[in-house]
Design an enzyme around this catalytic site. Structure first.
Site, PDB file in Angstrom:
ATOM      1  N   ASP A  36      17.172  19.404  27.766  1.00 18.48           N
ATOM      2  CA  ASP A  36      18.560  19.802  28.045  1.00 18.48           C
ATOM      3  C   ASP A  36      19.432  18.614  28.422  1.00 18.48           C
ATOM      4  OD1 ASP A  36      17.920  23.061  29.567  1.00 18.48           O
ATOM      5  OD2 ASP A  36      17.752  22.281  27.522  1.00 18.48           O
ATOM      6  N   SER A  85      28.634  53.374  15.486  1.00 16.75           N
ATOM      7  CA  SER A  85      27.632  53.482  16.539  1.00 16.75           C
ATOM      8  C   SER A  85      26.425  54.188  15.927  1.00 16.75           C
ATOM      9  CB  SER A  85      28.189  54.229  17.737  1.00 16.75           C
ATOM     10  OG  SER A  85      28.756  55.436  17.298  1.00 16.75           O
ATOM     11  N   LYS A 118      16.592  47.573  19.897  1.00 15.50           N
ATOM     12  CA  LYS A 118      17.969  47.964  20.197  1.00 15.50           C
ATOM     13  C   LYS A 118      18.385  47.257  21.482  1.00 15.50           C
ATOM     14  CE  LYS A 118      21.256  51.613  20.741  1.00 15.50           C
ATOM     15  NZ  LYS A 118      21.763  51.143  22.022  1.00 15.50           N
ATOM     16  N   ARG A 139      33.906  46.194  19.917  1.00 16.72           N
ATOM     17  CA  ARG A 139      33.937  47.372  19.056  1.00 16.72           C
ATOM     18  C   ARG A 139      35.139  48.264  19.367  1.00 16.72           C
ATOM     19  NH1 ARG A 139      28.719  50.457  18.072  1.00 16.72           N
ATOM     20  NH2 ARG A 139      28.679  50.816  20.285  1.00 16.72           N
ATOM     21  N   GLU A 176      25.149  42.023  18.669  1.00 14.26           N
ATOM     22  CA  GLU A 176      25.219  42.416  20.076  1.00 14.26           C
ATOM     23  C   GLU A 176      25.243  41.175  20.958  1.00 14.26           C
ATOM     24  OE1 GLU A 176      25.163  45.760  20.157  1.00 14.26           O
ATOM     25  OE2 GLU A 176      24.674  46.326  22.221  1.00 14.26           O
ATOM     26  N   CYS A 411      21.569  43.327  64.979  1.00  9.67           N
ATOM     27  CA  CYS A 411      20.695  42.753  63.957  1.00  9.67           C
ATOM     28  C   CYS A 411      19.236  43.098  64.247  1.00  9.67           C
ATOM     29  CB  CYS A 411      20.888  41.233  63.919  1.00  9.67           C
ATOM     30  SG  CYS A 411      19.676  40.400  62.892  1.00  9.67           S
ATOM     31  N   CYS A 414      17.394  39.598  65.236  1.00  7.94           N
ATOM     32  CA  CYS A 414      17.683  38.831  66.448  1.00  7.94           C
ATOM     33  C   CYS A 414      18.482  39.608  67.489  1.00  7.94           C
ATOM     34  CB  CYS A 414      18.417  37.541  66.088  1.00  7.94           C
ATOM     35  SG  CYS A 414      20.114  37.828  65.564  1.00  7.94           S
TER      36      CYS A 414
HETATM   37  C1  9MJ Z   1      21.539  47.068  18.621  1.00 10.14           C
HETATM   38  N1  9MJ Z   1      22.354  47.516  19.567  1.00 10.14           N
HETATM   39  O1  9MJ Z   1      20.640  46.310  18.893  1.00 10.14           O
HETATM   40  C2  9MJ Z   1      22.737  48.334  15.573  1.00 10.14           C
HETATM   41  N2  9MJ Z   1      21.784  47.492  17.285  1.00 10.14           N
HETATM   42  O2  9MJ Z   1      23.578  49.079  13.437  1.00 10.14           O
HETATM   43  C3  9MJ Z   1      21.016  47.232  16.183  1.00 10.14           C
HETATM   44  N3  9MJ Z   1      22.843  48.189  16.879  1.00 10.14           N
HETATM   45  C4  9MJ Z   1      23.706  49.013  14.744  1.00 10.14           C
HETATM   46  N4  9MJ Z   1      21.612  47.762  15.137  1.00 10.14           N
HETATM   47  C5  9MJ Z   1      24.633  49.763  12.967  1.00 10.14           C
HETATM   48  N5  9MJ Z   1      19.848  46.535  16.214  1.00 10.14           N
HETATM   49  C6  9MJ Z   1      25.424  50.121  14.003  1.00 10.14           C
HETATM   50  C7  9MJ Z   1      24.842  49.631  15.143  1.00 10.14           C
END
Ligand code: 9MJ
Length: 674
Positions: A36, A85, A118, A139, A176, A411, A414
């Site tokens: 780093d 979604s 996810k 979004r 994400e 406390c 103490c």
């Molecule tokens: C997340 N939240 O990890 C989608 N997502 O695909 C993944 N969200 C998604 N795919 C289409 N892995 C709409 C949302």
């Protein structure tokens, strides 16, 4: 562009190439090849060159990731292709139903799915034009999002420029933004230390960090990014499968989850789910399930959408890390700054792979709000490595004759008085120097450079001294012997002798330094200096009542109460008396000696309305700290404090490169110096 020597241009380009390469290896391949510090040196050199040759600065330079311009509000971004979604499935049966529906439409055969973790973060859309990041947006409601381009640019996992040549000229990358679990813990420690509300979970923290008006705040937060797909594409040739697109994205420098996989049929999906459930706790970020997507884009198109979600994908959620158990007691722990944290002792419960026996109740307000009582049945949650917390009480199961838990007024460590400032959620032990739980930090503060400046008395030495009971309070420092010091780790005879000399030297100090060194809550350097010049002698300060204290500039009712409470504690008076017996001394201050003013020489301009403070008060606070407050922005302005509706001064400040502080940043600055 004015003429800049070719060797400079070459060096700037070379540095950018190298830094991009390192970013790619670090964020995309997860295989950094330099430490780093060496990376920081490259960035430092580039920043220096760009400072000297502003003509060479470009939008996509890696230096643009830190800081940047401040937005006054987020502009709207209307999506050409809706940000979708996902529908949820909470059981294997629900996944089977999803797979059944897909096969009903595509023909009854084994379907190829792309499977991904996810992530529990915040969805973002990133627009690349000719490989250059031109827009980042949240979004929002899926049709209209918020323009967070400046903030997205500060996230180092998000490429400012795509790598290679074969990307489409217009490409919208979707994914994400998340916060690592370790980063989240650290951020919440910081929030608590600064008396701010901790974030409930990494998801909220990531969302809060991305939606900051000041990109410098976003830049300071440990955010990561994984892409899981694309949106708008113009004039490009993309592969036929979702999984292949992810591979492409990765090649262009866009991070993609290494856990992404291709699976076949329902069984493939469920096997993947179990595999990821096993990996879950070991991952550095939080996931709340997995996503299955029909892999062939042509088949995705045939399936289409229902309102907000695609028919070709489903999120298979993990069962929550929550369980019911009973409270067998409530303890109160005392933290580093004296903050009292109520903790519920629980009947052991197995939660997300570990046995949990305690859960935090955060603070008195949380405890009140949830009204957790001994013998209650409660819902406890553990998310990742985060300390388990009590979510709620199951009131139907509350036995009769339970009693509301009251926070102690003294406390538990103490016995000192517990104080709670107006508007603060945290109750604190007022024991200061006396309370063992706070002792180490108090000694560290006492010895620090701006306090008694005891060179050689570092944190590690102080830890040992307190742990070995060689010191209990700061006055004990002055009766330590060279032999005792020489016996510590990392200490030899020579350094012990040096430290003895430094201790001796520190005894001759200044009144303001001494007041500051005591570590009275909210008495920072500037307040200590103001107190010293107002009272002139330590005795006068010690015997001042709250009303008298409030005559000192910068001392309001809250700070006055802290000071009175501190001196009311007999043990604090005792420590002070002993310090004087040991020879700690200072000259009394005769009228307004020039005090330590942390903002001396700095020029501020205030604009717009501050929600929490009148303009005149803000001005007075700044002036007490030594700052000059001017009416208009010029080259001489160091900071512009911009409240709501800031008007033309903001534009002027941005043009001149003046540092702009929004209200939260301004409050932090004041708090730091008071
Ligand atoms: C997340 N939240 O990890 C989608 N997502 O695909 C993944 N969200 C998604 N795919 C289409 N892995 C709409 C949302």
């Amino acid at each position: 562009m004015s003429k800049v020597a070719k060797n400079i241009v070459d060096r700037v380009n070379q540095l950018r190439r190298e830094i991009r390469g390192h970013d790619y290896r670090y964020y995309v391949l997860d295989a950094p090849t330099i430490p780093d510090a060496a990376y920081d040196r490259l960035i430092g050199e580039l920043r220096e060159l760009e400072k000297h040759y502003p003509d060479l600065v470009t939008e996509d330079s890696p230096t643009r990731r830190v800081g940047g311009k401040r937005a006054t509000e987020f502009a709207e971004v209307r999506y050409q292709l809706r940000m979708l979604s996902l529908d949820n499935a909470f059981s294997a049966e629900e996944v089977a139903e999803f797979d059944r529906r897909v096969r009903d439409r595509l023909g009854d055969r084994e379907i190829e799915y792309a499977a991904e973790p996810k992530l529990d973060g915040l969805a973002i859309s990133l627009m690349y034009e000719n490989g250059l990041l031109t827009q980042g947006a949240t979004r929002g409601d899926g049709e209209v999002g918020e323009d967070v381009t400046q903030n997205a640019r500060t996230i180092r996992a998000i490429p400012l420029q795509l790598i290679g040549k074969d990307f489409p000229p217009v490409l919208e990358v979707r994914g994400e933004v998340y916060m690592t679990t370790a980063g989240f813990d650290e951020l919440n420690r910081r929030q608590l230390a600064e008396d701010r509300k901790p974030f409930a979970n990494p998801r909220n923290a990531a969302a809060g960090s991305l939606r900051q008006l000041d990109p410098a705040v976003t830049a300071d937060r440990p955010l990561g990014f994984f892409s899981y797909g694309i949106g708008v594409v113009r004039d490009g040739n993309l592969p036929k499968r979702h999984s292949e697109i992810l591979v492409k994205l990765q090649a262009w420098g866009v991070p993609v989850s290494p856990e992404s996989a291709t699976v076949h049929g329902l069984k493939g999906c469920l096997d993947y789910f179990h595999k990821l459930a096993g990996l879950r706790d070991g991952l550095p970020y939080q996931i709340d399930g997995v996503v299955y997507k029909v892999n062939l884009l042509a088949e995705q198109e045939r399936l289409g959408f229902v309102t907000r979600a695609p028919r070709w994908a489903v999120a298979h959620k993990f069962p929550a890390h929550e369980e019911l158990t009973r409270v067998i007691g409530i303890d109160v722990q005392v933290g580093r700054t004296g903050a009292l944290t109520p903790v519920a002792r629980l009947e052991p419960v197995f939660l997300g792979g570990v046995t949990v026996t305690n859960a935090t109740l955060h603070n008195e307000d949380e405890l009140r709000r949830k009204d957790v009582r001994v013998h209650d049945t409660i819902l406890v949650r553990r998310a990742g490595d985060v300390i388990p917390e009590v979510v709620s009480v199951v009131l139907e199961r509350r036995p009769q004759d339970t009693e509301r838990f009251e926070m102690p007024t003294q406390c538990p460590v103490c016995g000192s008085e517990v104080v709670k400032a107006d508007g603060e959620a945290v109750a604190r032990c007022s024991g200061g120097l006396y309370c063992p739980a706070q002792r180490k930090e108090a000694v560290k503060h006492f010895a620090s450079r701006r306090a008694l400046d005891i060179t050689g008395l570092g944190d590690k030495i102080i830890d040992q001294l307190v742990e070995k009971a060689l010191i209990r309070h700061v006055d004990d420092l002055y009766v330590l012997t060279a032999e005792q010091l020489a016996g510590l780790d990392r200490m030899g005879k020579k350094s012990a002798a040096k430290l003895m000399a430094a201790l001796d030297k520190s005894k001759q100090t200044g009144l303001a330094r001494f007041i500051y060194a005591l570590g009275i809550r909210s008495v920072g350097e500037a307040t200590a200096a103001a107190l010293a010049s107002h009272f002139g002698t330590f005795e006068a300060l010690m015997s001042a009542d709250e009303e008298t204290l409030q005559q000192v500039p910068d001392v309001g009712p809250v700070v006055a109460a802290f000071i009175v409470s501190f001196f009311r504690q007999p043990h604090n008076r005792d420590v002070i008396a002993k310090l004087r017996e040991c020879g700690v001394r200072w000259a009394n201050v005769t009228p307004a000696r020039s005090s330590v003013q942390p903002l001396n020489g700095k020029t501020f301009v205030l604009t717009g309305a501050l929600a929490g403070m009148a303009r005149d008060d803000a001005k007075a606070r700044l002036q007490t700290l030594g700052a000059k407050v001017s009416g208009s922005v010029s080259k001489k302005t160091d900071y512009l404090v911009a409240g709501a509706d800031p008007g033309s001064k903001l534009a002027c400040a941005e043009k001149l490169g003046v540092v702009v502080l929004d209200e939260p940043a301004f409050m932090v600055l004041l708090a730091k110096h008071s």
